[in-house]
Scaffold this active site. Structure first.
Site, PDB file in Angstrom:
ATOM      1  N   GLY A 194      43.809  40.781  40.665  1.00 22.13           N
ATOM      2  CA  GLY A 194      44.743  41.674  41.322  1.00 22.13           C
ATOM      3  C   GLY A 194      45.396  42.668  40.386  1.00 22.13           C
TER       4      GLY A 194
ATOM      5  N   GLU B 104      36.201  36.189  39.014  1.00 24.21           N
ATOM      6  CA  GLU B 104      36.114  35.496  40.293  1.00 24.21           C
ATOM      7  C   GLU B 104      34.955  34.512  40.409  1.00 24.21           C
ATOM      8  OE1 GLU B 104      38.874  38.796  40.819  1.00 24.21           O
ATOM      9  OE2 GLU B 104      36.899  38.618  39.878  1.00 24.21           O
TER      10      GLU B 104
ATOM     11  N   GLY C 128      46.258  37.536  41.261  1.00 26.07           N
ATOM     12  CA  GLY C 128      47.041  37.277  42.455  1.00 26.07           C
ATOM     13  C   GLY C 128      47.592  35.868  42.464  1.00 26.07           C
TER      14      GLY C 128
ATOM     15  N   ASP D  29      37.219  41.258  44.049  1.00 27.08           N
ATOM     16  CA  ASP D  29      37.840  41.978  45.155  1.00 27.08           C
ATOM     17  C   ASP D  29      38.751  43.065  44.598  1.00 27.08           C
ATOM     18  OD1 ASP D  29      39.826  40.236  44.196  1.00 27.08           O
ATOM     19  OD2 ASP D  29      40.699  39.918  46.176  1.00 27.08           O
TER      20      ASP D  29
END
Length: 363
Positions: A124, A147, A75, A155
């Site tokens: 992402g 992450e 992302g 996520d």
């Protein structure tokens, strides 16, 4: 048919959309940024899926990345850094809301959704590919949820996918911020088929004319061996422990050099993020559908925005690139239980609420 991993490298549109025969093609088109997702890109993909679901001419959706190096490297991490260092957290939270809704939409899309996961697939990028009904890996594929190395928690449904991996392989990948090649991706349930990159153009041409199964039958090849398969014994034993401290103790007691390397990687990551990630994975196993896990991940992501480690991790890995984050707190022992519990605290009227809107018959 255009749009393979070696497809368009220029153009003003960050997402290219086109119809090729029976296929709706999505090309992530930010090659200089390794096709990292922005909020407008997420919205454009969602709009295309809505339109193509109603278009009887389109029977299959295909998503690829431009430039050859990456499908999608994650992302918009710089925007997240701005929000974590005094910017507008609301803008990032809204991005996550739309992104996670898109992840759930892809998982339940009524037409075949074919993700060509060639090159780097991180963060992402996993969310817009690994929830699809057909996930294709190549010899260049490297899938990662990195992450914990930036003070964050996996996520985009990452904890859902990793919790479903055989044994404790998902825990290993999450806590070490490790990566999976094509063989390991198939083993861990992150991909379904292996297609050599040289055969991708012909595969996409065939998808434009044939049903997905028939097109795949022409091009799928044996995957390379899964290196993690040979390490299952020590991985399953070590990561079955109930705490990160015990996991590290077991890893350091093993004779395998890979176990010692895993311990070093975990110890280098954010202590708070590592503990929160282990808790997230354990909870994900009991939550049920993807939507419920995405709701949990949204709480964790919003909580992470106000932690010092997220801003510091992005600074060290992405902004300054000194690779020397100063975590706070700096040790696992100093991470209080309350610091982990806050990642799972309900958000009241700010909840994502995907699970509540998912019809029971579709779970």
């Amino acid at each position: 048919m255009t749009g393979t991993g070696t497809g368009p490298e220029t153009g003003t549109e960050e997402v290219l959309l086109q119809r090729e025969g029976r296929t709706g093609l999505i090309v992530l088109n930010r090659p200089k940024a390794l096709n990292a997702l922005t909020h407008p890109m997420v919205r454009r993909i969602a709009e295309a899926l809505d339109a193509w679901e109603r278009d009887d001419r389109i029977t299959t959706v295909v998503i690829t990345g431009a430039g050859g190096r990456a499908f999608c490297a994650g992302g918009d991490i710089v925007a997240i850094h701005r929000a974590a260092t005094g910017g507008d957290p609301g803008a990032v939270e809204e991005f996550w809301r739309d992104e996670y809704r898109l992840n759930a939409r892809i998982a339940r899309y009524p037409k075949p959704y074919v993700a060509v996961m060639s090159g780097i697939v991180m963060g992402g990028g996993v969310g817009v590919s690994a929830h699809g009904s057909v996930r294709i890996a190549t010899e260049t594929t490297r899938i990662a949820m990195p992450e914990t190395g930036i003070g964050f928690v996996p996520d985009v449904g990452g904890t859902y996918l990793l919790a479903l991996a055989p044994g404790e392989l998902g825990t290993h990948l999450a806590l070490t911020a490790g990566s999976a090649d094509a063989g390991d991706a198939l083993l861990c349930g992150l991909a379904d088929h292996h297609v050599p990159t040289g055969r991708l153009p012909a595969l996409l041409d065939d998808l434009a004319e044939l049903p997905v199964h028939d097109a795949l039958a022409r091009h799928v090849a044996p995957a390379p061996p899964a290196g993690l398969e040979r390490q299952r014994a020590w991985i399953d034993h070590c990561y079955a422990a109930g705490t990160v401290e015990e996991i590290l103790h077991r890893l350091r007691a093993r004779r395998e050099p890979e176990a010692a390397q895993a311990a070093e990687r975990i110890a280098a990551n954010s202590p708070t993020a590592v503990k929160a990630t282990l808790e997230a994975l354990r909870r994900a196993r009991a939550l049920g559908p993807l939507e419920a896990v995405l709701d949990q991940e949204y709480r964790a992501s919003c909580a992470a925005l106000s932690t010092p480690d997220l801003a510091e991790g992005i600074r060290a890995q992405v902004i300054d690139k000194d690779r020397s984050p100063r975590w706070n707190p700096a040790t696992l022992a100093a991470v209080a239980p309350a610091a982990v519990a806050r990642y799972f605290r309900p958000l009241g009227d700010r909840e994502l609420g995907l699970a509540a809107r998912t019809p029971l018959e579709r779970r």
